[in-house]
Design a protein around this motif. Structure first.
Motif, PDB file in Angstrom:
ATOM      1  N   MET A 266       0.819  -1.216   0.000  1.00  0.00           N
ATOM      2  CA  MET A 266       0.000   0.000   0.000  1.00  0.00           C
ATOM      3  C   MET A 266       0.852   1.265   0.000  1.00  0.00           C
ATOM      4  O   MET A 266       0.660   2.192   0.776  1.00  0.00           O
TER       5      MET A 266
ATOM      6  N   ALA B 252       1.999   4.610  -2.071  1.00  0.00           N
ATOM      7  CA  ALA B 252       1.427   5.462  -3.110  1.00  0.00           C
ATOM      8  C   ALA B 252       2.398   6.497  -3.656  1.00  0.00           C
ATOM      9  O   ALA B 252       2.213   6.986  -4.769  1.00  0.00           O
ATOM     10  N   THR B 253       3.442   6.846  -2.880  1.00  0.00           N
ATOM     11  CA  THR B 253       4.340   7.926  -3.305  1.00  0.00           C
ATOM     12  C   THR B 253       5.800   7.526  -3.143  1.00  0.00           C
ATOM     13  O   THR B 253       6.144   6.636  -2.374  1.00  0.00           O
TER      14      THR B 253
ATOM     15  N   VAL C 253      -1.307   0.419  -6.049  1.00  0.00           N
ATOM     16  CA  VAL C 253      -2.071   1.648  -6.190  1.00  0.00           C
ATOM     17  C   VAL C 253      -1.734   2.271  -7.542  1.00  0.00           C
ATOM     18  O   VAL C 253      -0.548   2.372  -7.893  1.00  0.00           O
TER      19      VAL C 253
ATOM     20  N   ALA D  87      -1.464   5.198  -8.478  1.00  0.00           N
ATOM     21  CA  ALA D  87      -0.501   6.307  -8.340  1.00  0.00           C
ATOM     22  C   ALA D  87       0.923   5.777  -8.333  1.00  0.00           C
ATOM     23  O   ALA D  87       1.829   6.386  -8.933  1.00  0.00           O
ATOM     24  N   ALA D  88       1.151   4.660  -7.652  1.00  0.00           N
ATOM     25  CA  ALA D  88       2.493   4.082  -7.612  1.00  0.00           C
ATOM     26  C   ALA D  88       2.904   3.569  -8.985  1.00  0.00           C
ATOM     27  O   ALA D  88       4.066   3.708  -9.395  1.00  0.00           O
TER      28      ALA D  88
ATOM     29  N   TYR E  99      -8.283  -1.206  -7.524  1.00  0.00           N
ATOM     30  CA  TYR E  99      -8.197   0.254  -7.454  1.00  0.00           C
ATOM     31  C   TYR E  99      -8.273   0.894  -8.840  1.00  0.00           C
ATOM     32  O   TYR E  99      -8.812   1.992  -8.987  1.00  0.00           O
TER      33      TYR E  99
END
Length: 545
Positions: free
Chosen positions: A379, A381-382, A407, A409-410, A434
């Motif tokens: 989990m 994301a950045t 995710v 975003a990742a 997601y």
């Protein structure tokens, strides 16, 4: 019906007569009057204790993921929250069997509304209800049919307990009307090497005894003549023997190496001829506890697996829990949407000691073992989150740190993440959820959760490309890595390793051995060019045959 189509979630083909699960016990139309509330509460409690004890007994007959499933359900049967809810209903005048039914219905509704891990637990609750009601009413326990011949099992859905206890000598394949690619049915069918198709509308219209063929790779369920059964089964046996003949490291026909790893929860899930572990789930040490496991407890558990692997690689995923997989000792607040809340690495924001203790335990166990231990966080994301995790891993004295790509975003920022981590591993189960905004436990959305969806494939391809540019490993550890066709696509995209359940390895190894890297790249392009998931699967199946 000549052919039905569902979602193939466990590869293999077979044929035989269909039989459906015995129906759950039915409550009489008129509930009896309650004259002794205390006796009725005790009767309900005794029935739930019986269910818990029976599930514990059954757990002792299996191992690995199946035992974990049964142990979890056993604990749920004697959960104080359920007992309190039943007691309140008895006090309101409901007899024991009706009180249990009402209390569980309310919990199921609440779990379904939360989604994620809780939605998955709704099937456990249904099984607990059915077993307890049967006990109270003196009815036969619900469960698998016993027609006296090998058969294809049909069900609306399967309880975790029923799936865990399937006997491959009797059950040829599983077909359910509901369910998704990450359901218990899918995961445990793979663990037993049983062909399985889920989300197959219309399958319950088949009468008991109708003869069908089931293809767990394509998702096709077709009626066939009795005369065809023997030849289909014989071909399936030949195929299994052919696959078993492929041993050794995973590689393409022209020698391109693709390590084939295992997804495990412990040493009991290991199989011979393994190249290592690509996903070591560690939640089993934390779930269902009122206090955190000590560093020493964790070290012993990790050392058992590390020791069993010799000098092979093991990729350990740090705690993947949170509001969707509750840990009472953390005291996490309830969330309206826990799948998007405090879970995975995010727990360390308010509870850094949980991560620090786990990494210390891993480091101690790794120091005493020959295994090549890698650690990854879920989990993420950045890039900032990834960098902070790498710093903690280095502080613990562990040399190799990575993150899960779950995710979107990742995935979109993979190049930046790969600047700070040593490797990434794509979790296609959550990435699909997601990306497609579809709860992975909602069987009605199984088509959206198909990892062949173009948007998911595009994200995987982008991450693989970023890994190739950075010269760093990119693995896939979702259930989709065990799909022989999709494995070819992933390798063609540039994925460097695949991790799956043990019974899936042989088919993937054989598929790779039959195709060159150029073949895989061509199949990947076909999948990427397809307009939808069924078209992508069909194009690769036809071109890769």
């Amino acid at each position: 019906m000549s052919e039905l189509t569902g979602l193939g979630v466990s590869p293999g083909r077979t044929a035989g007569p269909v039989y459906r699960m015995s129906p759950p016990p039915s409550l009489p139309a008129e509930p009896p009057s309650v004259t002794d509330s205390a006796a009725e509460v005790e009767a309900a409690a005794a029935a739930l204790r019986f269910v818990a004890d029976e599930l514990t007994r059954l757990s002792g007959q299996v191992e690995g993921a199946a035992a974990d499933v049964l142990d979890t359900e056993s604990m749920m049967a004697v959960d104080p929250t359920l007992a309190d809810a039943v007691s309140r209903r008895v006090d309101a005048g409901r007899a024991a069997a009706w009180a249990i039914t009402d209390a569980i219905a309310e919990q199921q509704e609440a779990f379904a509304a939360i989604g994620g891990y809780f939605a998955e637990r709704a099937a456990d609750l249904a099984d607990i209800r059915d077993r307890a009601v049967a006990r109270l009413l003196g009815l036969p326990m619900p469960g698998l049919p016993m027609p006296g011949e090998p058969y294809v099992l049909l069900a609306d859905d399967l309880s975790p307990a029923d799936t865990a206890l399937l006997d491959p000598a009797t059950v040829l394949a599983i077909v359910t009307r509901r369910g998704g690619p990450t359901s218990h049915t899918a995961i445990l069918a793979k663990a037993r090497g049983l062909p399985a198709v889920v989300g197959c509308a219309g399958v319950l219209d088949l009468p008991d005894g109708a003869v069908v063929s089931v293809d767990g790779t394509t998702g096709f369920v077709s009626t066939v003549d009795d005369a065809e059964v023997a030849s289909i089964r014989a071909e399936a046996r030949r195929e299994r023997a052919r696959l078993a003949a492929f041993t050794g490291p995973g590689r393409t026909k022209d020698g391109h190496p693709v390590p084939l790893m295992l997804n495990v929860g412990g040493a009991a899930d290991l199989v011979p001829d393994t190249e290592g572990v690509g996903l070591f789930r560690t939640e089993f040490l934390f779930l269902g506890r009122t206090s955190a496991p000590t560093v020493a407890e964790q070290e012993r558990a990790y050392a058992e697996l590390f020791g069993a692997l010799g000098d092979h690689k093991v990729v350990l995923r740090t705690l993947d829990a949170g509001a969707d997989k509750p840990l009472p000792f953390l005291g996490l607040a309830a969330e309206d949407n826990p799948a998007l809340g405090v879970r995975g690495l995010r727990i360390a924001r308010d509870h850094p000691a949980v991560l620090a203790d786990q990494l210390e335990a891993v480091s101690r166990a790794a120091t005493a073992a020959a295994a090549d231990v890698w650690v990854m966080a879920p989990m993420v994301a950045t890039a900032a989150e990834a960098g902070a995790f790498v710093e903690e891993v280095r502080k613990a004295g562990l040399p190799t740190a990575g993150v899960m790509i779950e995710v979107p975003a990742a995935a979109l920022q993979a190049r930046r993440l790969l600047e700070v981590v040593d490797f990434v591993s794509i979790g296609t189960n959550d990435l699909s959820q997601y990306t497609m905004a579809a709860d992975r436990m909602n069987g009605a959305l199984a088509d959206l959760l198909d990892p062949w969806q173009p948007a998911v494939l595009e994200l995987v391809a982008g991450v693989a490309s970023a890994g190739r540019e950075a010269g760093k490993p990119v693995g896939v550890c979702g259930e989709s890595a065990g799909d022989p066709l999709l494995a070819l696509v992933f390798v063609g995209m540039g994925v460097t390793s695949l991790s799956m359940s043990g019974p899936s390895v042989a088919a993937v190894r054989a598929a790779l051995a039959a195709h060159t890297l150029a073949d895989c790249e061509r199949l990947a392009q076909l999948a990427m060019d397809a307009p939808d998931a069924p078209s992508a699967r069909r194009a690769v199946a036809e071109a890769g045959a």
